[in-house]
Motif scaffolding. Structure first.
Motif, mmCIF file in Angstrom:
data_model
loop_
_atom_site.group_PDB
_atom_site.id
_atom_site.type_symbol
_atom_site.label_atom_id
_atom_site.label_comp_id
_atom_site.label_asym_id
_atom_site.label_seq_id
_atom_site.Cartn_x
_atom_site.Cartn_y
_atom_site.Cartn_z
ATOM 1 N N VAL A 68 0.776 -1.105 0.559
ATOM 2 C CA VAL A 68 -0.213 -0.150 0.081
ATOM 3 C C VAL A 68 1.002 1.391 -0.202
ATOM 4 O O VAL A 68 1.951 1.251 1.192
ATOM 5 C CB VAL A 68 -0.641 0.498 1.159
ATOM 6 N N ASP A 69 0.388 1.771 -0.925
ATOM 7 C CA ASP A 69 1.609 3.267 -0.711
ATOM 8 C C ASP A 69 0.655 4.712 -0.036
ATOM 9 O O ASP A 69 -0.597 5.541 -0.527
ATOM 10 C CB ASP A 69 1.081 3.475 -3.280
ATOM 11 N N VAL A 70 0.813 4.261 0.995
ATOM 12 C CA VAL A 70 0.295 5.368 2.172
ATOM 13 C C VAL A 70 0.732 6.764 1.402
ATOM 14 O O VAL A 70 -0.328 7.609 1.987
ATOM 15 C CB VAL A 70 1.090 5.745 3.622
ATOM 16 N N ASP A 71 1.945 7.040 1.500
ATOM 17 C CA ASP A 71 2.041 8.683 0.637
ATOM 18 C C ASP A 71 1.077 9.012 -0.465
ATOM 19 O O ASP A 71 0.266 9.801 -0.614
ATOM 20 C CB ASP A 71 3.109 8.685 0.417
ATOM 21 N N LYS A 72 0.609 8.208 -1.403
ATOM 22 C CA LYS A 72 -0.453 8.086 -2.581
ATOM 23 C C LYS A 72 -2.064 8.711 -1.726
ATOM 24 O O LYS A 72 -2.347 9.273 -2.222
ATOM 25 C CB LYS A 72 -0.127 7.070 -3.524
ATOM 26 N N ILE A 73 -2.406 7.841 -0.649
ATOM 27 C CA ILE A 73 -3.638 7.977 -0.008
ATOM 28 C C ILE A 73 -3.221 9.557 0.357
ATOM 29 O O ILE A 73 -3.996 9.869 0.151
ATOM 30 C CB ILE A 73 -3.682 6.946 0.817
ATOM 31 N N ASP A 74 -2.404 9.404 1.430
ATOM 32 C CA ASP A 74 -1.663 10.937 2.168
ATOM 33 C C ASP A 74 -2.413 12.368 1.052
ATOM 34 O O ASP A 74 -2.853 12.759 0.865
ATOM 35 C CB ASP A 74 -0.868 10.733 2.922
ATOM 36 N N ASP A 75 -1.755 11.839 -0.226
ATOM 37 C CA ASP A 75 -2.377 13.268 -1.561
ATOM 38 C C ASP A 75 -3.340 13.676 -1.491
ATOM 39 O O ASP A 75 -3.269 14.521 -1.460
ATOM 40 C CB ASP A 75 -1.048 12.741 -2.515
ATOM 41 N N ASN A 78 -5.846 14.943 1.270
ATOM 42 C CA ASN A 78 -5.361 16.131 1.663
ATOM 43 C C ASN A 78 -4.872 16.752 0.546
ATOM 44 O O ASN A 78 -4.360 17.863 0.432
ATOM 45 C CB ASN A 78 -4.533 16.241 2.438
ATOM 46 N N MET A 79 -5.674 16.396 -0.711
ATOM 47 C CA MET A 79 -5.620 17.583 -2.075
ATOM 48 C C MET A 79 -5.648 18.652 -2.036
ATOM 49 O O MET A 79 -7.043 19.103 -2.150
ATOM 50 C CB MET A 79 -6.250 16.535 -3.361
ATOM 51 N N GLN A 80 -5.338 19.325 -2.533
ATOM 52 C CA GLN A 80 -5.336 20.798 -2.897
ATOM 53 C C GLN A 80 -5.756 21.583 -4.154
ATOM 54 O O GLN A 80 -4.756 21.418 -4.960
ATOM 55 C CB GLN A 80 -4.919 22.094 -2.189
ATOM 56 N N TYR A 81 -7.214 21.640 -4.078
ATOM 57 C CA TYR A 81 -7.436 22.311 -5.586
ATOM 58 C C TYR A 81 -6.403 23.029 -6.352
ATOM 59 O O TYR A 81 -6.259 23.906 -5.350
ATOM 60 C CB TYR A 81 -8.897 22.271 -5.951
ATOM 61 N N GLY A 82 -5.906 23.323 -7.540
ATOM 62 C CA GLY A 82 -4.960 24.480 -7.945
ATOM 63 C C GLY A 82 -6.004 25.168 -8.559
ATOM 64 O O GLY A 82 -5.302 26.419 -8.558
ATOM 65 N N TYR A 83 -6.454 25.635 -8.317
ATOM 66 C CA TYR A 83 -8.219 26.350 -8.938
ATOM 67 C C TYR A 83 -8.689 26.715 -8.350
ATOM 68 O O TYR A 83 -9.677 26.919 -8.722
ATOM 69 C CB TYR A 83 -8.192 26.171 -10.280
ATOM 70 N N GLU A 84 -8.782 27.048 -6.938
ATOM 71 C CA GLU A 84 -9.994 26.739 -6.068
ATOM 72 C C GLU A 84 -10.360 28.552 -6.467
ATOM 73 O O GLU A 84 -11.773 28.674 -6.067
ATOM 74 C CB GLU A 84 -9.672 27.186 -4.496
ATOM 75 N N PRO A 85 -10.008 29.958 -6.505
ATOM 76 C CA PRO A 85 -10.550 30.727 -6.809
ATOM 77 C C PRO A 85 -11.713 31.174 -8.042
ATOM 78 O O PRO A 85 -12.696 31.567 -7.860
ATOM 79 C CB PRO A 85 -9.244 31.929 -6.420
#
Length: 315
Positions: A68-75, A78-85
């Motif tokens: 299991v790729d724990v880092d990928k799951i964490d990403d 906790n993903m931040q959408y790059g075009y939120e505005p």
């Protein structure tokens, strides 16, 4: 019906469609009867929270987490959408909302200009004044806005293939009232003299001289880069649609002359004129940009005509 006509559908009654003979689609159909559903229900037992938790623990105990790729799951979590505005930005703005942003054509970061009378709500510019609902109004006299709109209508409908006199203006107003396009109380408030003043100026004479070649009440739509309007937007490909109506323009050999009527009350003196020019210079800059894009020709002259004073201001 399309599945029945497919060659993979096995049925004595079905006739495959020849056009689907080489179709690579793969599917399977399972038919369930009410008796099947009843039998399935017997195997389904209600699961309490404790039973569910015990079952989950058993599943965890026999699961290999080494791959299991724990880092990928964490990403992902906790993903931040790059075009939120951009999610808070309208794709449409009217000229009345956005015009002040164009007062200085050299101003690249237009979103930095936010005057007090204009508010930015969720990356949309709006005016803070709202008309009182009709059912709450106790005075039926025409408002200044209604008279201004009616005056624009008269200027739009005047026949420019004739000299414009006060009688011609009055006849046009009476025609609009007779055709029930304009209310009589509003028509009474239109200052015929103010309209006549326009056609006594060099600008007015040029408008008449061009006759039917003078374009009036021209709608336009203009796409602008969104990050030129709102400084916190980062998508270089995003566009905002701006829609408006240009009072009038005409073309000469050297380019386009753009004009806009204003019925605002103007304070006498240079300060009053400067204030009105400051208020509407952005709107004319926007109109000029739209006209250039529409016609492919430069706008060489921009005029603001003040009906209350009879002045044609070069912008």
């Amino acid at each position: 019906m399309s599945l029945i006509r497919h060659p993979k559908f096995q049925s004595a009654d079905a006739q495959p469609l020849p056009a689907l003979a080489d179709d690579p689609t793969d599917f399977a159909l399972t038919f369930v009867t009410p008796d099947n559903l009843t039998a399935m229900a017997a195997y389904q037992k209600p699961m309490t929270g404790s039973v569910w938790l015990d079952d989950l623990k058993k599943q965890i105990a026999k699961t290999d987490f080494a791959s299991v790729d724990v880092d990928k799951i964490d990403d992902i979590l906790n993903m931040q959408y790059g075009y939120e505005p951009e999610t808070r930005t309208t794709a449409y703005q009217s000229v009345s909302e956005i015009k002040r942003l164009f007062e200085d054509p050299d101003m690249l970061q237009l979103g930095q200009y936010n005057p007090k009378w204009q508010q930015s709500h969720g990356n949309r510019f709006v005016t803070s004044d709202f008309r009182q609902p009709a059912f709450l109004q106790t005075v039926t006299a025409p408002t200044a806005a209604e008279v201004g709109t009616a005056t624009h209508l008269v200027l739009q409908e005047l026949n420019l293939e004739q000299p414009i006199t006060t009688d011609v203006i009055d006849h046009q107003i009476q025609t609009l009232v007779a055709n029930q396009v304009m209310a009589a109380p509003v028509a009474e408030q239109i200052d015929r003299g103010h309209v006549q003043q326009l056609f006594d100026t060099e600008l007015g004479k040029a408008i008449v001289a061009h006759g039917n070649g003078t374009h009036r009440e021209t709608p336009f739509s203009l796409l602008l880069p969104a990050n030129q309007v709102f400084q916190d937007l980062h998508d270089d490909q995003a566009k905002i649609l701006i829609h408006g109506i240009i009072d009038g323009y005409f073309e000469d050999a050297d380019g386009i002359t753009l004009f806009d009527y204003k019925t605002d009350h103007v304070i006498p003196g240079d300060k009053g004129v400067a204030k009105i020019k400051d208020r509407y210079s952005g709107q004319l800059n926007l109109y000029a940009q739209a006209l250039s894009d529409m016609t492919g020709k430069p706008v060489v002259h921009k005029y603001l005509f003040l009906l209350s004073t009879g002045e044609a201001l070069a912008m």
